[in-house]
Design a protein around this motif. Structure first.
Motif, PDB file in Angstrom:
ATOM      1  N   ARG A  36      -7.293  -0.237  -9.348  1.00  0.00           N
ATOM      2  CA  ARG A  36      -8.648  -0.989  -9.168  1.00  0.00           C
ATOM      3  C   ARG A  36      -9.376  -1.923  -9.387  1.00  0.00           C
ATOM      4  NH1 ARG A  36     -13.875   0.998  -5.950  1.00  0.00           N
ATOM      5  NH2 ARG A  36     -15.071   0.710  -7.181  1.00  0.00           N
ATOM      6  N   THR A  65      -2.397 -10.905   1.458  1.00  0.00           N
ATOM      7  CA  THR A  65      -2.509  -9.987   0.157  1.00  0.00           C
ATOM      8  C   THR A  65      -3.266 -10.913  -0.720  1.00  0.00           C
ATOM      9  OG1 THR A  65      -0.362  -9.347  -0.596  1.00  0.00           O
ATOM     10  CG2 THR A  65      -1.291  -9.740  -2.348  1.00  0.00           C
ATOM     11  N   ARG A  92       1.009  -1.032   0.095  1.00  0.00           N
ATOM     12  CA  ARG A  92      -0.101   0.083   0.098  1.00  0.00           C
ATOM     13  C   ARG A  92       0.693   1.674  -0.077  1.00  0.00           C
ATOM     14  NH1 ARG A  92      -2.750  -1.348   4.118  1.00  0.00           N
ATOM     15  NH2 ARG A  92      -4.004  -2.912   2.981  1.00  0.00           N
ATOM     16  N   GLU A 138      -8.441  -3.093  -4.864  1.00  0.00           N
ATOM     17  CA  GLU A 138      -7.099  -2.618  -4.957  1.00  0.00           C
ATOM     18  C   GLU A 138      -5.901  -3.105  -4.418  1.00  0.00           C
ATOM     19  OE1 GLU A 138      -8.604   1.240  -3.209  1.00  0.00           O
ATOM     20  OE2 GLU A 138     -10.408  -0.246  -2.529  1.00  0.00           O
ATOM     21  N   GLY A 139      -4.876  -1.913  -5.264  1.00  0.00           N
ATOM     22  CA  GLY A 139      -3.767  -2.956  -5.196  1.00  0.00           C
ATOM     23  C   GLY A 139      -2.317  -2.526  -6.679  1.00  0.00           C
ATOM     24  N   PRO A 140      -1.165  -2.438  -5.674  1.00  0.00           N
ATOM     25  CA  PRO A 140      -0.410  -2.062  -7.094  1.00  0.00           C
ATOM     26  C   PRO A 140      -0.555  -3.240  -8.116  1.00  0.00           C
ATOM     27  CG  PRO A 140       0.678  -3.275  -4.858  1.00  0.00           C
ATOM     28  CD  PRO A 140      -1.165  -3.098  -4.909  1.00  0.00           C
ATOM     29  N   PRO A 142      -1.756   2.488  -6.235  1.00  0.00           N
ATOM     30  CA  PRO A 142      -2.400   1.013  -6.120  1.00  0.00           C
ATOM     31  C   PRO A 142      -3.484   1.378  -8.047  1.00  0.00           C
ATOM     32  CG  PRO A 142      -3.263   2.905  -4.908  1.00  0.00           C
ATOM     33  CD  PRO A 142      -2.214   3.129  -5.569  1.00  0.00           C
ATOM     34  N   THR A 154      -4.137  -5.412  -1.545  1.00  0.00           N
ATOM     35  CA  THR A 154      -4.689  -5.022  -0.508  1.00  0.00           C
ATOM     36  C   THR A 154      -5.706  -4.731   0.278  1.00  0.00           C
ATOM     37  OG1 THR A 154      -4.112  -2.522  -1.169  1.00  0.00           O
ATOM     38  CG2 THR A 154      -1.752  -4.076  -1.056  1.00  0.00           C
TER      39      THR A 154
END
Length: 166
Positions: free
Chosen positions: A43, A131, A36, A61-63, A41, A119
């Motif tokens: 979506r 994760t 995070r 949501e996350g990288p 991030p 995340t």
């Protein structure tokens, strides 16, 4: 990213964390909080069929997986497309589930799939659960991995191939 202090196969990972290792310059142990804080991030609103629970709808949501692994320095020359296309990623989860993706699948010069290391799921933080690997383009949920414990990346080599072919 925090460097590993021992071999990934022998490293005990705390709950909610995972090991990023393999043919990378900087192996690391990462948490949901690290993801995070360290990456932008993205979506994904997804719908997939789960073999045990039926259709699932979620917002993750996350990288991007490619950005996290790229930060660890995969052992390929980024300018050489054929070299990049030989790399694989194996992702393991807390329940023993695992899956394999190709680097070409997530590389923007090839498939460009926006695979996430989530995340958050449906607005809830995943710090305690860990994760989750999210493959938005998949119609079934078989490659979604909950509670990621490890992401290995490495070069695929055919048995008997000469070093000039690899």
């Amino acid at each position: 990213m925090s460097l590993l202090s021992s071999t990934p196969g022998t490293t005990e990972v705390r709950p909610g964390a995972f090991v990023l290792w393999g043919d990378v310059a900087t192996p690391a142990t990462l948490t949901v909080a690290d993801l995070r804080a360290g990456w932008t991030p993205h979506r994904a609103e997804v719908v997939f069929d789960c073999a045990t629970a039926g259709p699932q709808r979620h917002v993750f949501e996350g990288p991007l997986l490619r950005e996290v692994v790229a930060a660890a320095g995969p052992a390929f020359d980024p300018a050489r497309r054929k070299e990049r296309s030989r790399f694989l990623l194996a992702v393991n989860g807390t329940d023993g589930h695992h899956t394999v993706l190709s680097w070409a699948e997530i590389d923007v010069d090839f498939g460009g799939a926006p695979v996430l290391l989530a995340t958050r799921m449906d607005g809830a933080d995943l710090d305690a659960a860990g994760t989750q690997l999210v493959v938005p383009s998949d119609r079934c949920g078989a490659r979604y991995v909950s509670g990621v414990t490890g992401v290995w990346t490495g070069r695929h080599q055919l048995g008997g191939a000469s070093s000039s072919e690899v």
